[in-house]
Design a protein around this motif. Structure first.
Motif, PDB file in Angstrom:
ATOM      1  N   GLY A  55       0.777  -1.221   0.000  1.00  0.00           N
ATOM      2  CA  GLY A  55       0.000   0.000   0.000  1.00  0.00           C
ATOM      3  C   GLY A  55       0.808   1.269   0.000  1.00  0.00           C
ATOM      4  N   VAL A  56       0.076   2.356  -0.250  1.00  0.00           N
ATOM      5  CA  VAL A  56       0.608   3.715  -0.170  1.00  0.00           C
ATOM      6  C   VAL A  56      -0.352   4.500   0.704  1.00  0.00           C
ATOM      7  N   LEU A  57       0.136   5.073   1.786  1.00  0.00           N
ATOM      8  CA  LEU A  57      -0.645   5.938   2.667  1.00  0.00           C
ATOM      9  C   LEU A  57      -0.193   7.363   2.401  1.00  0.00           C
ATOM     10  N   THR A  58      -1.129   8.256   2.123  1.00  0.00           N
ATOM     11  CA  THR A  58      -0.826   9.664   1.874  1.00  0.00           C
ATOM     12  C   THR A  58      -1.689  10.507   2.797  1.00  0.00           C
ATOM     13  N   VAL A  59      -1.080  11.390   3.571  1.00  0.00           N
ATOM     14  CA  VAL A  59      -1.838  12.285   4.446  1.00  0.00           C
ATOM     15  C   VAL A  59      -2.285  13.479   3.601  1.00  0.00           C
ATOM     16  N   LEU A  60      -3.594  13.687   3.543  1.00  0.00           N
ATOM     17  CA  LEU A  60      -4.159  14.768   2.738  1.00  0.00           C
ATOM     18  C   LEU A  60      -4.330  16.049   3.538  1.00  0.00           C
ATOM     19  N   ALA A  61      -4.690  15.926   4.803  1.00  0.00           N
ATOM     20  CA  ALA A  61      -4.916  17.092   5.654  1.00  0.00           C
ATOM     21  C   ALA A  61      -4.652  16.690   7.099  1.00  0.00           C
ATOM     22  N   GLY A  62      -4.185  17.625   7.896  1.00  0.00           N
ATOM     23  CA  GLY A  62      -3.908  17.341   9.302  1.00  0.00           C
ATOM     24  C   GLY A  62      -2.611  16.592   9.480  1.00  0.00           C
ATOM     25  N   GLU A  63      -2.529  15.877  10.596  1.00  0.00           N
ATOM     26  CA  GLU A  63      -1.305  15.152  10.942  1.00  0.00           C
ATOM     27  C   GLU A  63      -1.670  13.828  11.602  1.00  0.00           C
ATOM     28  N   LEU A  64      -0.943  12.776  11.210  1.00  0.00           N
ATOM     29  CA  LEU A  64      -1.105  11.463  11.821  1.00  0.00           C
ATOM     30  C   LEU A  64       0.242  11.022  12.386  1.00  0.00           C
ATOM     31  N   THR A  65       0.198  10.081  13.302  1.00  0.00           N
ATOM     32  CA  THR A  65       1.408   9.506  13.879  1.00  0.00           C
ATOM     33  C   THR A  65       1.409   8.024  13.567  1.00  0.00           C
ATOM     34  N   GLU A  66       2.520   7.533  13.030  1.00  0.00           N
ATOM     35  CA  GLU A  66       2.657   6.113  12.710  1.00  0.00           C
ATOM     36  C   GLU A  66       3.628   5.480  13.698  1.00  0.00           C
ATOM     37  N   HIS A  67       3.177   4.410  14.346  1.00  0.00           N
ATOM     38  CA  HIS A  67       4.008   3.652  15.280  1.00  0.00           C
ATOM     39  C   HIS A  67       4.368   2.327  14.622  1.00  0.00           C
ATOM     40  N   THR A  68       5.657   2.005  14.573  1.00  0.00           N
ATOM     41  CA  THR A  68       6.130   0.725  14.051  1.00  0.00           C
ATOM     42  C   THR A  68       7.181   0.185  15.005  1.00  0.00           C
ATOM     43  N   GLU A  69       7.646  -1.014  14.729  1.00  0.00           N
ATOM     44  CA  GLU A  69       8.713  -1.568  15.572  1.00  0.00           C
ATOM     45  C   GLU A  69       9.996  -0.749  15.446  1.00  0.00           C
ATOM     46  N   ARG A  70      10.130   0.047  14.401  1.00  0.00           N
ATOM     47  CA  ARG A  70      11.316   0.892  14.210  1.00  0.00           C
ATOM     48  C   ARG A  70      11.204   2.228  14.918  1.00  0.00           C
TER      49      ARG A  70
END
Length: 168
Positions: free
Chosen positions: A93-108
């Protein structure tokens, strides 16, 4: 430096090598083309802005488009909403933020994703996406093949448990 390394091998992330990114084709077939499709939709607010709704109880989502072997989803996130740790089954997949802000949590680690930011992921990529800000956010998700499974993970180190498919 070894001249046999490609730009992608050197950069390690297709999105960091802007000159390799190609314009969107009608029916994308490569990672770069799917990222280009997402960027072209993001740039044309008339394709998505009028559709966005916000739901205080659960994340809102709308399938925006389908094509041969892929689908495009539009999601909204009010403050505090998150996806929970999950992967996307057999889909990339491809995730694109269009508006606002998100936080991504991964093992890294943790990555803040502002408007315009894109993330590309392969099958089995585990992440938790959350709106930690005080403002709503909107994101666009391209899945190829189309999303059929979204296993949830209790934590980054535990085994997945399957759940109904809700794009994230």
């Amino acid at each position: 430096m070894n001249s046999s390394h490609s730009d992608l091998q050197i950069a390690g992330d297709i999105l960091e090598v802007q000159h390799l990114l190609q314009p969107a084709r009608e029916h994308p077939a490569t990672v770069a083309e799917f990222a280009g499709l997402a960027r072209s939709i993001a740039a044309d607010r008339s394709q998505w802005a009028h559709l966005v709704q916000y739901d205080a109880v659960s994340r809102w989502y709308h399938r925006l488009r389908t094509g041969p072997g892929y689908e495009v989803w539009l999601l909204s996130w009010v403050p505090g909403q998150g996806s929970g740790a999950h992967d996307h089954g057999a889909s990339s997949g491809v995730l694109t933020v269009l508006a606002g802000e998100l936080t991504e949590h991964t093992e890294r680690g943790v990555r803040n994703l502002g408007a315009g930011t894109q993330r590309v992921f392969a099958p089995g990529y585990v992440h938790d996406v959350v709106n930690d800000s005080l403002e709503p956010a909107v994101s666009l998700h391209v899945y190829y093949p189309g999303l059929t499974d979204m296993p949830m993970h209790a934590s980054q180190s535990s085994s997945p448990a399957s759940q109904d498919v809700v794009p994230a």
